[in-house]
Design an enzyme around this catalytic site. Structure first.
Site, PDB file in Angstrom:
ATOM      1  CB  SER A  60      -5.147   5.078  16.122  1.00 33.51           C
ATOM      2  OG  SER A  60      -4.583   4.923  17.415  1.00 33.51           O
ATOM      3  CB  VAL A  71      -0.982   0.036   1.196  1.00 24.60           C
ATOM      4  CG1 VAL A  71      -1.999  -1.072   1.089  1.00 24.60           C
ATOM      5  CG2 VAL A  71      -0.238  -0.014   2.520  1.00 24.60           C
ATOM      6  CE1 TYR A 107      -0.385   3.859  13.220  1.00 19.66           C
ATOM      7  CE2 TYR A 107      -1.356   4.846  15.188  1.00 19.66           C
ATOM      8  CZ  TYR A 107      -1.347   3.860  14.221  1.00 19.66           C
ATOM      9  OH  TYR A 107      -2.290   2.869  14.252  1.00 19.66           O
TER      10      TYR A 107
END
Length: 252
Positions: A144, A62, A157
């Site tokens: 998340s 990806v 992230y």
């Protein structure tokens, strides 16, 4: 009842594998992707087939958007070969990695890797797959809990996950004319091998997370797989453009 077809990126292990098995039990056949672990992926295919569903595993990086056109062509080929169909029903953008580094120490290389895997990849892969996604289909992205609360070491992230949350609303708005619902699930800390398996294997960290979670324990892969199967079901068709946190109530 006609079986649905779900395409899951990163379906050879962890939450992707769990979601694949839960969806297979919930009337879906599976196209799953893997990056390097072909044997693991084929083992998941066999588990799915043992449940009475059909499945294929395809390689996909990806992080490499230049490979997406060839991947989409192969998905089209597999749909025709195995299902005599031209389309699939559900897309789960699950593939990901974890990098733990402070804001001060995050390198440009780490940043670019996270952008490519967690934001650019899902953006353009979904775009390329749209012609194969049925009208009335569903897209589920993965965020998340770290996009809501802040823990040191996850700035890059979490920023990518925050971008995915905004993108989800825009996708829902723009794809609504085709009846496609788009949501994003935000797991809390889960006992998997993600990020080196620290939540699973570090007893002190595990106990800390449990103490900060309303339901008093760390999440398990089944907790997330069950939620994914619920969201990717006909019964959840009116849920759209939502961030759904599945964390047991972390840091409330």
């Amino acid at each position: 009842m006609t079986r649905k077809i779900a395409l899951i990126t990163g379906g050879s292990r962890g939450l992707g594998k769990n979601a694949a098995l839960k969806l297979a039990k919930n009337n879906s056949d599976i196209i799953l992707t893997y990056r390097t672990q072909q044997q693991e992926a084929q083992a998941v295919v066999q588990e799915i087939e043992a449940l009475g569903a059909r499945a294929v595993a395809l390689p996909l990086d990806v992080a490499d958007s230049s490979s997406f056109a060839a991947f989409v062509a192969e998905v089209k080929n597999q749909l025709r070969t195995h299902w005599q169909r031209e389309s699939f029903d559900y897309l789960l953008n699950n593939a990901g990695i974890g990098i733990h580094a402070s804001f001060e120490e995050t390198s440009e290389e780490q940043f670019d890797q996270l952008v490519n895997i967690h934001f650019k990849g899902p953006f353009f892969l979904t775009q390329k797959l749209l012609p194969l996604l049925v009208n009335g289909g569903r897209i589920l992205n993965v965020s998340s809990g770290l996009a809501r609360f802040s823990l040191p070491g996850y700035s890059a992230y979490a920023a990518m996950k925050g971008a995915m949350e905004v993108l989800t609303r825009y996708q829902a708005k723009e794809l609504g004319a085709r009846g496609i619902a788009v949501n994003i699930i935000a797991p809390g800390a889960i006992e998997t091998d993600f990020g080196g398996g620290s939540v699973r294997d570090n007893a002190q960290l595990n106990a800390f997370v449990a103490s900060q979670t309303a339901l008093g324990r760390v999440g398990l892969p089944d907790d997330i797989g069950d939620a994914i199967a619920l969201i990717l079901s006909d019964e959840s068709g009116w849920i759209n453009a939502q961030r759904i946190e599945v964390s047991g109530g972390m840091f409330l």
